[in-house]
Write an enzyme that holds these catalytic residues in place. Structure first.
Site, short mmCIF file in Angstrom:
data_model
loop_
_atom_site.label_atom_id
_atom_site.label_comp_id
_atom_site.label_asym_id
_atom_site.label_seq_id
_atom_site.Cartn_x
_atom_site.Cartn_y
_atom_site.Cartn_z
N VAL A 76 0.81 -1.22 0.00
CA VAL A 76 0.00 0.00 0.00
C VAL A 76 0.84 1.27 0.00
CG1 VAL A 76 -2.06 -1.07 1.03
CG2 VAL A 76 -0.32 -0.05 2.53
N ALA B 173 4.87 1.70 11.50
CA ALA B 173 5.72 2.81 11.95
C ALA B 173 7.05 2.20 12.38
CB ALA B 173 5.08 3.57 13.11
N TYR C 232 3.19 4.37 22.21
CA TYR C 232 2.41 4.29 20.97
C TYR C 232 2.77 5.45 20.02
CZ TYR C 232 -1.37 2.35 18.19
OH TYR C 232 -2.10 1.75 17.19
N LYS D 89 -3.20 7.04 13.97
CA LYS D 89 -4.53 6.46 14.22
C LYS D 89 -5.59 7.56 14.39
CE LYS D 89 -3.61 2.02 14.17
NZ LYS D 89 -3.93 1.24 12.96
N ILE E 37 -3.73 -6.77 21.66
CA ILE E 37 -3.62 -8.22 21.49
C ILE E 37 -2.23 -8.48 20.90
CG2 ILE E 37 -4.63 -8.22 19.16
CD1 ILE E 37 -6.12 -10.76 19.83
#
Ligand code: NAD
Length: 259
Positions: free
Chosen positions: A68, A98, A159, A166, A195
């Protein structure tokens, strides 16, 4: 009768049988849907993806490479879908990237421009890129789902730049929904709880996040892949015919509390 009987869609993002995309495929197949798959190019990636799909009971999958980050690769995959199938009913975007060197505590402020733009490109823009290519194939309406995380809404240590990407993905969901509604195409995103997958292991302190969520989430557990798979199948089916532009939290309620 399954809720997705007779429907055909694309699932992008099965790396192995721990990927969210794999669980989403499992739920869609159980609901009667037919899945087409794309994987990151490369022999090893294809082998792993094929093995995971075999585990879903599909021996001869429709499977294409699609990077992509490359417009030509995206065009090729969607051209093939259009040639092989009269219409597309839904798609799943379960892709993010990332540089893991910048997914560590204390590594936000110095994030290099290139790390930022790559994270945004692969993890957010590509929802638009896939939607734009899928739109002409969704001649009878359609539905799309992407995957986000709580780090889009709150600063989660480790993160970092992925949280920024996001946030852009979640905004992209709303803007795509605004534009594609006129073609009866619904666009939603799932904000999934943590997860263990190949991607999530790149996030610094991930095990601590799992422990924390298990203790604090209202359901006192972490999510399962099935939790997300079933929610995605719902959003892609007519059962969610009035739902678009939404971010659905599938996180055992963690985002609902103030800890
Ligand atoms: P995963 O590693 O199994 O899946 C990530 C996928 O992205 C892989 O299939 C990988 O090949 C693909 N990808 C990366 N760059 C690509 C590119 N240039 N072209 C094509 N494909 C590319 O991990 P996952 O956890 O299942 O991640 C799926 C989605 O779920 C991601 O958007 C991730 O951010 C999101 N998510 C994960 C968690 C978690 O805790 N695992 C939580 C919430 C949201």
């Amino acid at each position: 009768m399954g809720a997705m009987d007779g429907t055909v869609g694309l699932i992008a993002g099965v790396a192995n049988d721990r990927s969210f995309a794999w669980f989403i495929a499992k739920s869609i197949i159980a609901a009667g849907g037919t899945c087409l798959f794309t994987h990151l190019p490369g022999e090893k990636m294809e082998r792993r993806c094929r093995k995971a799909i075999t585990g879903l009971g599909i021996d001869d999958p429709w499977l294409m490479p699609m990077d992509v980050s490359d417009d030509a690769s995206m065009d090729e995959a969607f051209d093939r879908i259009g040639a092989d199938h009269p219409k597309l009913d839904w798609l799943v975007h379960s892709i993010a990237f990332a540089d893991k060197d910048w997914l560590q505590e204390g590594k936000v402020t110095a994030t290099p421009r290139e790390v930022f733009t790559t994270a945004m490109d692969i993890s957010a823009w590509t929802y638009m890129g896939m939607a734009n290519r899928a739109r002409p194939l969704m001649t009878d309406g359609g539905a799309m789902v992407a995957m986000s995380y709580y780090g889009a809404e709150k600063a989660v240590p480790g993160y970092n730049v992925m949280g920024v990407a996001k946030a852009a993905l979640e905004a992209t969901t709303r803007y795509l929904a605004m534009e594609l509604g006129e073609d009866n195409i619904r666009v939603n995103t799932i904000s999934g709880g943590p997860i263990r997958t190949m991607s999530s292991m790149a996030v610094g302190g991930f095990s601590a996040i799992l422990d924390w969520v298990e203790q604090k989430a209202p359901l006192k557990r972490n999510i399962t892949g099935e939790d997300v798979g079933d929610a995605a199948a719902f959003l892609l089916s007519d059962a969610a015919s009035g739902v678009t532009g939404q971010v659905l939290h599938v996180d055992c309620g963690y985002s609902a509390i103030g800890l």
